[in-house]
Design an enzyme around this catalytic site. Structure first.
Site, short mmCIF file in Angstrom:
data_model
loop_
_atom_site.label_atom_id
_atom_site.label_comp_id
_atom_site.label_asym_id
_atom_site.label_seq_id
_atom_site.Cartn_x
_atom_site.Cartn_y
_atom_site.Cartn_z
CG HIS A 146 -0.55 0.35 2.49
ND1 HIS A 146 -0.21 -0.58 3.45
CD2 HIS A 146 -0.36 1.55 3.08
CE1 HIS A 146 0.18 0.03 4.55
NE2 HIS A 146 0.09 1.32 4.36
CG ASP A 178 0.29 -3.96 2.84
OD1 ASP A 178 0.85 -3.52 1.82
OD2 ASP A 178 -0.41 -3.26 3.58
CB SER A 197 2.80 1.82 6.36
OG SER A 197 1.54 1.46 6.80
N1 ARG Z 1 -4.61 0.75 7.43
C1 ARG Z 1 -3.32 0.65 6.85
C2 ARG Z 1 -2.67 2.03 6.83
O1 ARG Z 1 -3.10 2.93 7.44
C3 ARG Z 1 -3.37 0.00 5.52
C4 ARG Z 1 -3.97 0.81 4.44
C5 ARG Z 1 -3.97 0.18 3.10
N2 ARG Z 1 -5.05 -0.72 2.90
C6 ARG Z 1 -6.31 -0.34 2.54
N3 ARG Z 1 -7.24 -1.25 2.44
N4 ARG Z 1 -6.61 0.89 2.25
O2 ARG Z 1 -2.03 2.51 5.95
N1 GLU Z 2 -1.05 1.57 7.44
C1 GLU Z 2 -0.45 2.63 8.18
C2 GLU Z 2 0.55 3.44 7.38
O1 GLU Z 2 0.42 3.65 6.22
C3 GLU Z 2 0.16 2.08 9.39
C4 GLU Z 2 -0.91 1.63 10.22
C5 GLU Z 2 -1.09 2.53 11.38
O2 GLU Z 2 -1.52 3.67 11.23
O3 GLU Z 2 -0.76 2.01 12.44
O4 GLU Z 2 1.44 4.02 7.87
#
Ligand code: ARG
Ligand code: GLU
Length: 716
Positions: free
Chosen positions: A84, A220, A651
């Site tokens: 991502h 991921d 991330s």
């Molecule tokens: N929650 C994670 C972050 O904040 C993963 C985001 C990517 N995945 C998604 N389904 N949008 O970045």
């Molecule tokens: N998916 C998040 C990022 O892009 C990390 C997840 C979080 O916020 O802990 O940094």
């Protein structure tokens, strides 16, 4: 564990806190609590993690594109991060013919690696505490704006006078709400190429339904490579560049990990706010989160509807959709977690203890006794601005591409005749060329009209143009921004450069464009009536927050305070550990396995489809050397959780074992724990990681790209 936890929570309120890990924490790499880390199982020393004078782990950790973290995993600059995090790049290289979102991409040799203009990888080579120099000339009595001016001047002077190499950069950041300042020397590599990525059905399996939740089953990850000039130094893209040779790269530990193991995460957490007063949390719960969630609800529904129907739209909007939905869901979880964990009441109890301690110490009381009362007053005053700010940001700037361009065009018009004009124009032309590649005028019009409808309905009328807002389908049809009307004789979408060529007709077009006119009126009222008064309150809040931070550190001298995240390099540590949310009878285990991926599989589904090859590998249990257990009992680990305190920006961060070897990459947090940005709770806050064994399995068995494994140092 339970007992320890009770002791610690009691301690948090009544006797201060001496155990950093239990309260979370994102620590500056030069100020690690080595003793505690070793006591928890670490076998290396703090200087192995960060050392400006010798190769150390930090030499393998890079800020990726300014928003994520990545790590070097081979002597040839191979860079690992999240799928991502690289999704914008993967998407840009995709087309209906080469749909790298649906199919995998792997470069078979260096010549096939894909360039990504603008993508950077930044290493931190030194960190220095420069607090005294930065605060020189400031006094307690100074007005906030005046103090900030002195600080800014000092930052400029110190930055300019820092001794560094020509290929290095310097920046200085505030820590502890401006009570401390640190200087960073960095090296930024600008030629970062895409090496490989699994299809979205692996890299983003479960998509929004599973996002921010556990149990999870996502591969991921994506691979890039850093290129350097012939001297191994940062350089712009060039065919002559060569793979970067790092000072250190991370060996990969594929020999297996288990519950209770020590882990640490090294990366660039973006923003946290752990030291806010209770009223601030109330505002987030009552005003901030509901406003932004409500607006994104509307945008997301419209986008998804069309993306599901049409592949070309899906390719154009997948990455943008993921961005909007990601925080939409995070804020929802955050509010839920804050409510469930009684965060406001906990803060109030803490404040009661703070006040109690002040009452026993007249000196501290004289200095800090006014803080909480003033917070209450200011937050009460700022509620209405907070809602309006979010409406403007989300409805006008954040989720409508057409309105955003209209805002930029309005800026450009206002700068006409000033010395900035040409530079601004050039910047916007570049930005627009990228934007229009993935712009669907009709879809964005539908989103924009829905958002402006909400804006007219819910934005307090005093913050809307007196003459009202006149934006209809006609406005879109008659604007050059949508490409439906011409500018300089062309469509801005087909030839952005030409559209901006003749300045006189550009000026006329900007002045007469109906969207530029409308959005510019909306912005003028917003700036005067919301943005400026809100900033005035924010300045006062900044002052109070700085004092309150200092006060907490003095009033609770036995508690360990880590500085809030600010996109600088940090270390957080914890243990592989499951958790039990209070609405579930049983505890969640810390590992997930590939057979559970099969349980989630829905053929043809937008979120839960799986590549045939992966199904085949799972059915045959063809895991290569990466599984746990043998024969029929073999299982392929996929994701795991631990008690590391992470946030957005972490991330892609490397997750390391007791010896500093790579065991996974961070990518998310569990649903109930997403409030950890405001209220870390060791009981339920868990970070989510991809198991490195799953990454190796996908590269090796799924993609047959085992030549990449030859570059790595794998401990089996
Ligand atoms: N929650 C994670 C972050 O904040 C993963 C985001 C990517 N995945 C998604 N389904 N949008 O970045
Ligand atoms: N998916 C998040 C990022 O892009 C990390 C997840 C979080 O916020 O802990 O940094």
């Amino acid at each position: 564990m339970k007992k320890l936890k009770l002791f610690v929570t009691g301690c948090l309120l009544f006797c201060g806190l001496a155990i950093g890990q239990e309260s979370g924490g994102m620590w500056i790499p030069t100020e690690l609590n080595e003793a505690e880390m070793k006591q928890m199982g670490m076998r290396i020393s703090a200087s192995d993690i960060f050392n400006p004078n010798a190769p150390s782990i930090n030499d393998a950790v890079a800020h990726f594109g300014g928003g994520c973290t990545s790590e070097v995993i081979s002597p040839q600059g191979l860079l690992l991060t999240n799928h991502h995090c690289g999704f914008g790049q993967i998407q840009k290289h995709s087309s209906l013919e080469n749909d790298y979102i649906k199919e995998w991409f792997w470069a078979k040799d260096h010549s096939e690696e894909l360039t990504n203009p603008g993508l950077t990888a930044t290493f931190i080579v030194d960190i220095q505490d420069v607090t005294d120099k930065i605060l020189q000339g400031t006094t307690q009595e100074m007005e906030e704006a005046q103090r900030q001016a002195v600080v800014n001047d000092n930052i400029d002077i110190i930055s300019a006078n820092t001794v560094k190499e020509p290929y290095q950069d310097v920046f200085i950041r505030a820590f502890y709400k401006g009570n401390k300042y640190y200087l960073f020397i960095t090296e930024t590599y600008r030629d970062v190429r895409l090496v490989g990525a699994p299809p979205s059905a692996i890299g983003n399996f479960g998509m929004d339904t599973d996002n921010w939740s556990w149990p999870r089953h996502v591969g991921d990850f994506a691979l890039f490579r850093i290129y350097a000039d012939k001297n191994n130094k940062p350089a712009e893209y060039s065919e002559d560049n060569v793979p970067y040779q790092p000072k250190h790269f991370l060996p990969i530990n594929a020999s297996g990990i288990k519950e209770g193991d020590f882990t640490f995460v090294f990366g660039f957490p973006g923003t946290t706010n752990e030291y806010l007063p209770a009223v601030a949390i109330e505002q987030i719960l009552e005003v901030t989160n509901p406003s932004r969630i409500g607006i994104r609800d509307v945008a997301l529904k419209i986008l998804m509807n069309k993306m599901k129907k049409d592949d070309a739209t899906r390719i154009k909007y997948a990455s943008k959709y993921a961005r909007i939905s990601n925080y939409h869901k995070k804020w929802t979880g955050e509010s839920l977690g804050l409510r469930k964990s009684n965060a406001v009441q906990k803060k109030k109890d803490y404040e009661a203890e703070f006040t109690e301690r002040l009452s026993q110490n007249p000196e501290l009381k004289a200095q800090y006794g006014h803080l909480l009362g003033e917070f209450n007053e200011l937050y009460a005053n700022s509620n209405k601005f907070e809602k309006a700010e979010n409406y403007f940001n989300e409805a006008i700037y954040g989720n409508s591409e057409t309105f955003r361009v209209a805002l930029l065009m309005s800026n450009l018009l206002k700068s006409y005749g000033s010395s900035n004009f040409s530079a601004l124009k050039e910047r916007y032309v570049n930005y627009l060329k990228g934007l229009y590649k993935n712009y669907d005028a009709d879809l964005d019009q539908e989103v924009s009209l829905a958002l402006i409808h909400l804006y007219k309905l819910d934005m307090p009328s005093e913050y809307q143009p007196a003459a009202g807002i006149q934006i209809t389908e006609d406005t879109f049809r008659n604007s050059f921004i949508t490409g439906k009307a011409e500018i300089n004789g062309v469509s801005i979408i087909e030839d952005t450069e030409k559209a901006f060529e003749n300045e006189i007709s550009l000026l006329t077009a900007l002045e007469n464009d109906p969207l530029v006119q409308q959005i510019s009126k909306i912005e003028e009222v917003y700036t005067e009536k919301v943005s400026i008064p809100r900033q005035a309150i924010q300045n006062q809040l900044n002052y109070l927050q700085r004092k309150y931070m200092k006060a907490q550190m003095e009033v609770f001298p036995d508690k360990l305070f880590f500085p809030d995240a600010n996109s600088t390099l940090r270390v957080t540590y914890g243990k592989i550990d499951g958790y039990k949310p209070d609405d579930r009878p049983e505890r969640y285990e810390p590992f997930t396995y590939l057979d559970e991926v099969m349980e989630k599989y829905i053929p043809g589904d937008y979120e839960f489809d799986l590549p045939a090859k992966l199904i085949e590998l799972e059915t045959k249990k063809d895991y290569g050397p990466y599984a746990v257990g043998k024969g029929k009992r073999a299982k392929m680990p996929v994701n795991f959780i631990a008690s590391n305190h992470t946030t957005g920006g972490n991330s892609g961060s490397p997750v390391l074992d007791k010896d500093g070897n790579l065991i996974g990459i961070n990518f998310d947090r569990v649903w109930e724990g997403t409030m950890s940005d405001l209220n870390y709770d060791p009981e339920i806050c868990r970070n989510i990681m991809v198991d490195v064994r799953y990454i190796l399995f996908i590269i090796d068995k799924f993609a047959n790209a085992n030549y990449l494994l030859d570059e790595m140092e794998i401990i089996r």
